[in-house]
Design a protein around this motif. Structure first.
Motif, PDB file in Angstrom:
ATOM      1  N   ARG A 194       0.810  -1.220   0.000  1.00  0.00           N
ATOM      2  CA  ARG A 194       0.000   0.000   0.000  1.00  0.00           C
ATOM      3  C   ARG A 194       0.843   1.270   0.000  1.00  0.00           C
ATOM      4  O   ARG A 194       0.468   2.277  -0.609  1.00  0.00           O
ATOM      5  N   TYR A 195       1.976   1.246   0.674  1.00  0.00           N
ATOM      6  CA  TYR A 195       2.735   2.488   0.867  1.00  0.00           C
ATOM      7  C   TYR A 195       4.024   2.554   0.050  1.00  0.00           C
ATOM      8  O   TYR A 195       4.798   3.483   0.210  1.00  0.00           O
ATOM      9  N   SER A 196       4.288   1.571  -0.767  1.00  0.00           N
ATOM     10  CA  SER A 196       5.509   1.455  -1.568  1.00  0.00           C
ATOM     11  C   SER A 196       6.640   0.868  -0.725  1.00  0.00           C
ATOM     12  O   SER A 196       6.574   0.840   0.510  1.00  0.00           O
ATOM     13  N   GLY A 197       7.686   0.425  -1.414  1.00  0.00           N
ATOM     14  CA  GLY A 197       8.804  -0.225  -0.732  1.00  0.00           C
ATOM     15  C   GLY A 197       9.617   0.702   0.141  1.00  0.00           C
ATOM     16  O   GLY A 197      10.416   0.241   0.966  1.00  0.00           O
ATOM     17  N   TRP A 198       9.400   2.009  -0.004  1.00  0.00           N
ATOM     18  CA  TRP A 198      10.179   2.975   0.783  1.00  0.00           C
ATOM     19  C   TRP A 198       9.638   3.162   2.194  1.00  0.00           C
ATOM     20  O   TRP A 198      10.300   3.763   3.033  1.00  0.00           O
ATOM     21  N   ILE A 199       8.456   2.674   2.464  1.00  0.00           N
ATOM     22  CA  ILE A 199       7.814   2.977   3.747  1.00  0.00           C
ATOM     23  C   ILE A 199       8.588   2.410   4.933  1.00  0.00           C
ATOM     24  O   ILE A 199       8.679   3.037   5.989  1.00  0.00           O
ATOM     25  N   LEU A 200       9.172   1.226   4.783  1.00  0.00           N
ATOM     26  CA  LEU A 200       9.870   0.605   5.906  1.00  0.00           C
ATOM     27  C   LEU A 200      11.070   1.444   6.342  1.00  0.00           C
ATOM     28  O   LEU A 200      11.288   1.665   7.536  1.00  0.00           O
ATOM     29  N   GLU A 201      11.829   1.927   5.373  1.00  0.00           N
ATOM     30  CA  GLU A 201      12.982   2.766   5.692  1.00  0.00           C
ATOM     31  C   GLU A 201      12.542   4.085   6.318  1.00  0.00           C
ATOM     32  O   GLU A 201      13.160   4.568   7.272  1.00  0.00           O
ATOM     33  N   ALA A 202      11.453   4.663   5.796  1.00  0.00           N
ATOM     34  CA  ALA A 202      10.959   5.930   6.327  1.00  0.00           C
ATOM     35  C   ALA A 202      10.483   5.778   7.768  1.00  0.00           C
ATOM     36  O   ALA A 202      10.785   6.614   8.641  1.00  0.00           O
ATOM     37  N   LEU A 203       9.745   4.720   8.057  1.00  0.00           N
ATOM     38  CA  LEU A 203       9.267   4.483   9.419  1.00  0.00           C
ATOM     39  C   LEU A 203      10.422   4.210  10.372  1.00  0.00           C
ATOM     40  O   LEU A 203      10.397   4.587  11.541  1.00  0.00           O
ATOM     41  N   ASP A 204      11.459   3.531   9.860  1.00  0.00           N
ATOM     42  CA  ASP A 204      12.600   3.180  10.701  1.00  0.00           C
ATOM     43  C   ASP A 204      13.417   4.406  11.118  1.00  0.00           C
ATOM     44  O   ASP A 204      14.172   4.341  12.087  1.00  0.00           O
ATOM     45  N   GLU A 205      13.258   5.492  10.395  1.00  0.00           N
ATOM     46  CA  GLU A 205      13.986   6.708  10.729  1.00  0.00           C
ATOM     47  C   GLU A 205      13.277   7.542  11.797  1.00  0.00           C
ATOM     48  O   GLU A 205      13.871   8.460  12.362  1.00  0.00           O
ATOM     49  N   LEU A 206      12.024   7.225  12.079  1.00  0.00           N
ATOM     50  CA  LEU A 206      11.289   7.968  13.101  1.00  0.00           C
ATOM     51  C   LEU A 206      11.790   7.573  14.482  1.00  0.00           C
ATOM     52  O   LEU A 206      12.040   6.402  14.759  1.00  0.00           O
ATOM     53  N   PRO A 207      11.931   8.541  15.399  1.00  0.00           N
ATOM     54  CA  PRO A 207      12.539   8.256  16.704  1.00  0.00           C
ATOM     55  C   PRO A 207      11.578   7.678  17.744  1.00  0.00           C
ATOM     56  O   PRO A 207      12.000   7.307  18.837  1.00  0.00           O
ATOM     57  N   ASP A 208      10.316   7.581  17.418  1.00  0.00           N
ATOM     58  CA  ASP A 208       9.304   7.240  18.420  1.00  0.00           C
ATOM     59  C   ASP A 208       9.213   5.734  18.682  1.00  0.00           C
ATOM     60  O   ASP A 208       9.666   4.912  17.886  1.00  0.00           O
ATOM     61  N   ASN A 209       8.598   5.390  19.823  1.00  0.00           N
ATOM     62  CA  ASN A 209       8.344   3.992  20.176  1.00  0.00           C
ATOM     63  C   ASN A 209       6.954   3.623  19.673  1.00  0.00           C
ATOM     64  O   ASN A 209       5.952   4.108  20.202  1.00  0.00           O
ATOM     65  N   PHE A 210       6.870   2.771  18.672  1.00  0.00           N
ATOM     66  CA  PHE A 210       5.545   2.439  18.153  1.00  0.00           C
ATOM     67  C   PHE A 210       5.546   1.097  17.431  1.00  0.00           C
ATOM     68  O   PHE A 210       6.588   0.579  17.015  1.00  0.00           O
ATOM     69  N   LEU A 211       4.338   0.551  17.320  1.00  0.00           N
ATOM     70  CA  LEU A 211       4.072  -0.676  16.575  1.00  0.00           C
ATOM     71  C   LEU A 211       2.978  -0.391  15.563  1.00  0.00           C
ATOM     72  O   LEU A 211       2.135   0.483  15.778  1.00  0.00           O
ATOM     73  N   ILE A 212       2.969  -1.143  14.463  1.00  0.00           N
ATOM     74  CA  ILE A 212       1.875  -1.098  13.501  1.00  0.00           C
ATOM     75  C   ILE A 212       1.360  -2.522  13.345  1.00  0.00           C
ATOM     76  O   ILE A 212       2.150  -3.458  13.170  1.00  0.00           O
ATOM     77  N   SER A 213       0.050  -2.707  13.444  1.00  0.00           N
ATOM     78  CA  SER A 213      -0.545  -4.041  13.324  1.00  0.00           C
ATOM     79  C   SER A 213      -1.582  -4.037  12.204  1.00  0.00           C
ATOM     80  O   SER A 213      -2.084  -2.992  11.802  1.00  0.00           O
ATOM     81  N   ASP A 214      -1.899  -5.227  11.723  1.00  0.00           N
ATOM     82  CA  ASP A 214      -2.835  -5.387  10.610  1.00  0.00           C
ATOM     83  C   ASP A 214      -4.011  -6.238  11.064  1.00  0.00           C
ATOM     84  O   ASP A 214      -3.878  -7.459  11.227  1.00  0.00           O
ATOM     85  N   PRO A 215      -5.194  -5.627  11.271  1.00  0.00           N
ATOM     86  CA  PRO A 215      -6.343  -6.389  11.769  1.00  0.00           C
ATOM     87  C   PRO A 215      -6.975  -7.296  10.725  1.00  0.00           C
ATOM     88  O   PRO A 215      -7.818  -8.130  11.058  1.00  0.00           O
ATOM     89  N   VAL A 216      -6.580  -7.134   9.453  1.00  0.00           N
ATOM     90  CA  VAL A 216      -7.167  -7.950   8.388  1.00  0.00           C
ATOM     91  C   VAL A 216      -6.512  -9.332   8.321  1.00  0.00           C
ATOM     92  O   VAL A 216      -7.142 -10.311   7.955  1.00  0.00           O
ATOM     93  N   ILE A 217      -5.239  -9.422   8.710  1.00  0.00           N
ATOM     94  CA  ILE A 217      -4.527 -10.695   8.687  1.00  0.00           C
ATOM     95  C   ILE A 217      -4.902 -11.512   9.922  1.00  0.00           C
ATOM     96  O   ILE A 217      -5.062 -10.971  11.017  1.00  0.00           O
ATOM     97  N   SER A 218      -5.021 -12.796   9.740  1.00  0.00           N
ATOM     98  CA  SER A 218      -5.393 -13.687  10.832  1.00  0.00           C
ATOM     99  C   SER A 218      -4.496 -13.488  12.054  1.00  0.00           C
ATOM    100  O   SER A 218      -3.275 -13.482  11.955  1.00  0.00           O
ATOM    101  N   GLY A 219      -5.120 -13.296  13.217  1.00  0.00           N
ATOM    102  CA  GLY A 219      -4.387 -13.114  14.462  1.00  0.00           C
ATOM    103  C   GLY A 219      -4.023 -11.672  14.769  1.00  0.00           C
ATOM    104  O   GLY A 219      -3.427 -11.391  15.809  1.00  0.00           O
TER     105      GLY A 219
END
Length: 417
Positions: free
Chosen positions: A46-71
Motif C-alpha cells: 500500500r505504501y511502496s517499498g520505501w515505507i519501511l525505511e521511512a518508518l525506521d527513521e522515526l525516533p518514536d516507540n511504536f508498533l503497527i498491526s494489521d487487523p485484516v490478517i489472521s491473528g
C-alpha cells in the motif's frame, strides 16, 4: 533497515504424541507461508517499498498491526520500541501485541483496548507492560486506526508507547511512592488472582492486596508527546500511500459505496482457517467484502485485488455457464447450493473448485452476506477425515456465529445491511 518477518515456529502433534500425517504438515506449512507473505506485504503493497525505511527513521516507540490478517499480527516495530522493550524485530513482527502483557497487566485496561479496536477509534490509556527480560514498566498507550480512502475500512492500527517516568506515574498521598497497581482509580487489585506486582523499587510484600488507588496517570507532556508521535507516523504513512495511489486517512473517508466490515468481524473471520469469501448482496454487482488468507493462497491474488470485486474474475474459458446460472438461481431464491466449477488462478492455471454458497443472516434474520467456501478438488484430504461437504458446512457455521454475535450489538461499522 528492513522490517524482518518472524517465521512461525510450530510443532504439530496429535494427542497421542505421534507425528502428524504428511498432509497435515503440508497444509500447516502452506498456511504459514501465506500468512508470512501477507505480513511482508502489509505495508509495502500500500505504501511502496520505501515505507519501511521511512518508518525506521522515526525516533518514536511504536508498533503497527494489521487487523485484516489472521491473528491481528504486528507488521512493524520501530527501533525505539525495540530498544525500550528489549526484543529483536524478528521476535515481534508476526506476533500479537499480547506478548507484552504479564500477570500484573490490568485486564480492564486490556478490555478497553480491545473495545477501541472493535469500535475502530483512538484511545489513550496507561498500561503496565513487560520487557523481554520480564521487568514491568508503565507506558502511555496511544492507539489510532488507519483507514483506506477507497472503501473506508481499517487497514492498520498504530500503537505509540510513551514511557511514564517513575516520579509521575503512581503516588499515594501520605505514603511513599508505589509502582504497582492499576491505572484507573476505580479498579482494585484482586489479591486472589495471584498477581505479583513487585518492581525493583517496591518489594514490600506487606502491601500485597492493598486497594489500588494510585493515580498512575500520564502527564500532559507525555500525552502531548504520544499525540505528536502518532501525528508524525500517520503523516508519513499518508505521504507514502499517495505514491501508490492507495491513499490512507486518519478518519473514515470512504470514496466508494462499500461500507467496510468492522475490525472485530474481520478478526473473528480471520480465525477460520479455510478458503472462503463473503459477498454483499445489497451492493451493486455483489462484491467481495472479505477474503480469507487461504482464499488468497488458493487463487494467487492479493487481498487488495479481490475486495470490491465480483467473483467472476475467477472464471475463464472452461467455466461452465450452466453452473453459473444454477448459482444465480440459488442466490435469487436465497438458498444454499453446492457445485463443482472450473476456476482460474491469477497465474492462469485452472483448478476444480468444489464450491458451497450459503446465505448468512444477521441477528434480525435478514440476509447480510453470502459465504462462498472453496475447496480445490485436487487438494489433499482433511487431517481429521472430514469430507469436503462437512468442512464447508463447518465454515458456514462459524461465519454465521461471527456475524450474528456482532450484528446483535451495533457498532460504527456495519456487520449487516
Amino acid at each position: 533497515m528492513v522490517a524482518l518477518r518472524l517465521c512461525p515456529i510450530a510443532t504439530i502433534h496429535d494427542h497421542t504424541g505421534t507425528s502428524p500425517p504428511p498432509a497435515a504438515v503440508a497444509m500447516a506449512e502452506g498456511m504459514g507461508t501465506c500468512r508470512d507473505r501477507l505480513i511482508d506485504q502489509s505495508l509495502t503493497a500500500r505504501y511502496s517499498g520505501w515505507i519501511l525505511e521511512a518508518l525506521d527513521e522515526l525516533p518514536d516507540n511504536f508498533l503497527i498491526s494489521d487487523p485484516v490478517i489472521s491473528g491481528h499480527p504486528i507488521v512493524f516495530a520501530s527501533r525505539g520500541f525495540l530498544a525500550m522493550s528489549g526484543y529483536a524485530r524478528e521476535e515481534v513482527v508476526g506476533r500479537n501485541g499480547r506478548i507484552f502483557q504479564g500477570p500484573a497487566t490490568d485486564r480492564r485496561s486490556v478490555m478497553e483496548i480491545r473495545e477501541a479496536i472493535r469500535e475502530e477509534r483512538t484511545l489513550q490509556i496507561s498500561l503496565l507492560n513487560y520487557r523481554k527480560d520480564g521487568t514491568p514498566h508503565w507506558i502511555l498507550f496511544h492507539l489510532c486506526p488507519v483507514f483506506a480512502m477507497e472503501d473506508g475500512r481499517v487497514i492498520h492500527f498504530v500503537a505509540v508507547q510513551v514511557p511514564i517516568p517513575r516520579q509521575s506515574r503512581c503516588s499515594r498521598s501520605g505514603e511513599r511512592e508505589m509502582v504497582f497497581g492499576t491505572c484507573r482509580n476505580e479498579v482494585r487489585l484482586d489479591e486472589d488472582c495471584g498477581c505479583n506486582l513487585a518492581v525493583d523499587s517496591f518489594l514490600d510484600m506487606d502491601n500485597k492486596g492493598l486497594d489500588a488507588e494510585e493515580s498512575c496517570k500520564a502527564s500532559d507532556r507525555e500525552k502531548e508527546k504520544a499525540l505528536n508521535a502518532a501525528t508524525s507516523i500517520l503523516s508519513t504513512m499518508t505521504h507514502y500511500s499517495k505514491l501508490t495511489g492507495r491513499v490512507v486517512c486518519t478518519k473514515r473517508c470512504s470514496s466508494a459505496g462499500i461500507v467496510p466490515l468492522s475490525s472485530s468481524l474481520n478478526i473473528s473471520l480471520g480465525r477460520i482457517k479455510q478458503s472462503f469469501v463473503l459477498t454483499d448482496p445489497h451492493l451493486p454487482d455483489m462484491p467481495i467484502v472479505y477474503a480469507s488468507d487461504e482464499f488468497l493462497s488458493l487463487t494467487g491474488y492479493s487481498r487488495y485485488e479481490v475486495l470490491g470485486c465480483n467473483c467472476r474474475f475467477l472464471h475463464g474459458p472452461g467455466t461452465d455457464a450452466g453452473v453459473l446460472q444454477q448459482i444465480k438461481d440459488c442466490i435469487r431464491a436465497e438458498q444454499a447450493c453446492s457445485v463443482r466449477l472450473l476456476n482460474y488462478r491469477k497465474d492462469g492455471s485452472s483448478f476444480g473448485n468444489l464450491l458451497h454458497i450459503s446465505p448468512v443472516r444477521d441477528a434480525s434474520g435478514k440476509i447480510a452476506f453470502y459465504v462462498e467456501v472453496q475447496i480445490d478438488e485436487n487438494s489433499k484430504g482433511d487431517e481429521h477425515g472430514l469430507s469436503p461437504k462437512m468442512r464447508q458446512l463447518g465454515v458456514v457455521g462459524q461465519v454465521k456465529v461471527a456475524v450474528r454475535s456482532l450484528s446483535s450489538r451495533a457498532g460504527p461499522s456495519r456487520t449487516s445491511s
